[in-house]
Design an enzyme around this catalytic site. Structure first.
Site, PDB file in Angstrom:
ATOM      1  N   ASP A  32       0.836  -1.212   0.000  1.00 20.04           N
ATOM      2  CA  ASP A  32       0.000   0.000   0.000  1.00 20.04           C
ATOM      3  C   ASP A  32       0.867   1.257   0.000  1.00 20.04           C
ATOM      4  OD1 ASP A  32      -2.302   1.455  -0.009  1.00 20.04           O
ATOM      5  OD2 ASP A  32      -2.778   1.139   2.104  1.00 20.04           O
ATOM      6  N   GLY A  33       0.329   2.319  -0.588  1.00 22.25           N
ATOM      7  CA  GLY A  33       0.983   3.635  -0.501  1.00 22.25           C
ATOM      8  C   GLY A  33       1.648   4.111  -1.783  1.00 22.25           C
ATOM      9  N   ARG A  36       0.246   7.640  -2.636  1.00 21.38           N
ATOM     10  CA  ARG A  36       0.717   8.685  -1.711  1.00 21.38           C
ATOM     11  C   ARG A  36       2.204   8.973  -1.911  1.00 21.38           C
ATOM     12  NH1 ARG A  36      -1.426   5.828   3.338  1.00 21.38           N
ATOM     13  NH2 ARG A  36      -1.957   4.306   1.736  1.00 21.38           N
ATOM     14  N   TRP A  37       2.970   7.926  -2.172  1.00 16.33           N
ATOM     15  CA  TRP A  37       4.409   8.119  -2.425  1.00 16.33           C
ATOM     16  C   TRP A  37       4.597   9.073  -3.601  1.00 16.33           C
ATOM     17  CZ3 TRP A  37       7.526   7.199  -6.674  1.00 16.33           C
ATOM     18  CH2 TRP A  37       8.910   7.218  -6.435  1.00 16.33           C
ATOM     19  N   ARG A  45       0.125   9.375 -10.037  1.00 18.59           N
ATOM     20  CA  ARG A  45      -0.005   8.131  -9.269  1.00 18.59           C
ATOM     21  C   ARG A  45       0.682   6.941  -9.953  1.00 18.59           C
ATOM     22  NH1 ARG A  45      -3.639   7.475  -5.399  1.00 18.59           N
ATOM     23  NH2 ARG A  45      -3.975   5.338  -6.018  1.00 18.59           N
ATOM     24  N   HIS A  49       3.087   3.433  -8.915  1.00 14.07           N
ATOM     25  CA  HIS A  49       2.907   2.013  -9.251  1.00 14.07           C
ATOM     26  C   HIS A  49       4.164   1.460  -9.945  1.00 14.07           C
ATOM     27  CE1 HIS A  49      -1.075   2.179  -7.778  1.00 14.07           C
ATOM     28  NE2 HIS A  49      -1.570   2.907  -8.751  1.00 14.07           N
ATOM     29  N   THR A  78     -10.413  -7.087  -6.172  1.00  9.88           N
ATOM     30  CA  THR A  78     -11.673  -7.057  -6.931  1.00  9.88           C
ATOM     31  C   THR A  78     -12.335  -5.683  -6.791  1.00  9.88           C
ATOM     32  OG1 THR A  78     -12.638  -8.167  -4.999  1.00  9.88           O
ATOM     33  CG2 THR A  78     -12.204  -9.537  -6.903  1.00  9.88           C
ATOM     34  N   GLU A  79     -11.931  -4.917  -5.773  1.00  6.14           N
ATOM     35  CA  GLU A  79     -12.499  -3.577  -5.560  1.00  6.14           C
ATOM     36  C   GLU A  79     -11.733  -2.502  -6.346  1.00  6.14           C
ATOM     37  OE1 GLU A  79     -11.899  -5.766  -2.829  1.00  6.14           O
ATOM     38  OE2 GLU A  79     -14.023  -6.297  -3.031  1.00  6.14           O
ATOM     39  N   TRP A  81     -11.228  -2.177  -9.400  1.00  4.69           N
ATOM     40  CA  TRP A  81     -11.809  -1.815 -10.700  1.00  4.69           C
ATOM     41  C   TRP A  81     -12.511  -0.467 -10.644  1.00  4.69           C
ATOM     42  CZ3 TRP A  81     -10.004  -4.533 -14.575  1.00  4.69           C
ATOM     43  CH2 TRP A  81      -9.680  -5.880 -14.411  1.00  4.69           C
ATOM     44  N   LEU A 143      11.639 -20.233  -4.096  1.00  2.14           N
ATOM     45  CA  LEU A 143      10.523 -19.382  -3.659  1.00  2.14           C
ATOM     46  C   LEU A 143       9.335 -19.496  -4.618  1.00  2.14           C
ATOM     47  CD1 LEU A 143       9.445 -16.870  -1.961  1.00  2.14           C
ATOM     48  CD2 LEU A 143      10.470 -15.456  -3.756  1.00  2.14           C
ATOM     49  N   ARG A 207      -5.534  -2.303   8.311  1.00  2.00           N
ATOM     50  CA  ARG A 207      -6.703  -3.144   8.014  1.00  2.00           C
ATOM     51  C   ARG A 207      -6.278  -4.177   6.977  1.00  2.00           C
ATOM     52  NH1 ARG A 207      -7.732   2.086   6.311  1.00  2.00           N
ATOM     53  NH2 ARG A 207      -7.388   2.321   4.077  1.00  2.00           N
TER      54      ARG A 207
END
Ligand code: FPP
Length: 253
Positions: A32-33, A36-37, A45, A49, A78-79, A81, A143, A207
């Site tokens: 996450d982030g 914001r980074w 944005r 990524h 799934t959210e 999108w 791995l 969370r």
């Protein structure tokens, strides 16, 4: 030159303090982030990524070197999108870029690529790149790098329930009552993998955002303040050290 030497020295010290006999077998990460980074640096944005993808390479190398057996990364939920189409298109192109630039190293490091999530809903180019990587790494024994893409924990559990209902439609009540947690786990997308020992979430959010809701029941959680693009090998080592300092009781004493 001196700076480089110092950095390697620090890295060595971090490793020295690690208990190499008790490296978590399975680490799951909510990366996450990224946004914001980028925002902090007045960049779009998608730059976040892109840098997040570079962090994936560094953390995969580190996990492989530490003999972690499974690394699961939450790449797209799934959210997700509901984000702007331009951002979605960019994220969907990243696995292609990632594998174009990194697949030879994954092969050399004996890493096996796997996915969880509803893959058939992804763009064709994304599916093709991932399928090729899976095929070329299928026999690797080091791995296992698992990308959660178009993944959601509740959707996964519901999908499992649908499968069970079909499988058990002619079953007696007592056969249904005997369906155990272990048996049900076989209907989940993670059926081939052990549950995570350690969950790390970056960016200070605390969370689980619909990630591995069944599988994280007994995992240790570590919430790290850094944004994902700046999360480093040293941060991973520090998280593992914290994990090693905790006592897992699995509900016992
Ligand atoms: C969370 O940051 C990050 C994502 C939703 C996407 C993560 C995807 C990658 C790092 C690339 C995936 C690449 C491969 C190889 C599969 P955010 O955008 O929610 O950040 P924010 O909370 O600061 O806005």
């Amino acid at each position: 030159m001196f700076k480089k030497f110092r950095k390697n020295d620090d890295k060595q010290m971090q490793h020295d303090a690690l208990d190499l006999q008790h490296i978590p077998e399975h680490i799951a990460i909510i990366m996450d982030g990224n946004g914001r980074w980028a925002k902090q640096r007045k960049m779009p944005r998608i730059k976040g990524h892109y840098q997040g993808m570079e962090t994936i390479k560094a953390i995969t190398r580190a996990a492989s070197d530490l003999d972690v057996k499974y690394l699961t990364l939450y790449a797209f939920s799934t959210e997700n999108w509901s984000r702007p189409q331009e951002e979605i298109n960019y994220i969907m192109g990243l696995p292609v870029n990632f594998l174009n630039t990194f697949l030879p190293e994954l092969i050399e490091k004996n890493v096996k690529v796997e996915t969880i999530g509803f893959m058939d809903e992804l763009p064709t180019k994304t599916i093709q790149a991932i399928e090729e990587a899976k095929l070329k790494t299928a026999d690797n024994t080091g791995l296992t790098l698992i990308f959660a893409i178009n993944y959601g924990g509740r959707a996964e559990v519901m999908n499992g329930i649908h499968q069970v209902i079909k499988q058990y439609k002619n079953a007696s009540d007592s056969e249904i009552d005997q369906l155990s947690e272990k048996e049900f786990s076989r209907y989940l997308m993670t059926s081939e993998f052990p549950d995570p020992d350690l969950l790390i979430r970056t960016s200070g959010e605390q969370r689980i955002s619909n990630f591995l809701i069944w599988q994280l029941s007994y995992s240790e959680f570590i919430f790290n303040e850094k944004m994902w693009p700046e999360f480093s090998e040293e941060d991973l080592t520090a998280c593992i050290k914290t994990y090693q300092s905790r006592q897992r009781r699995f509900g016992g004493l």
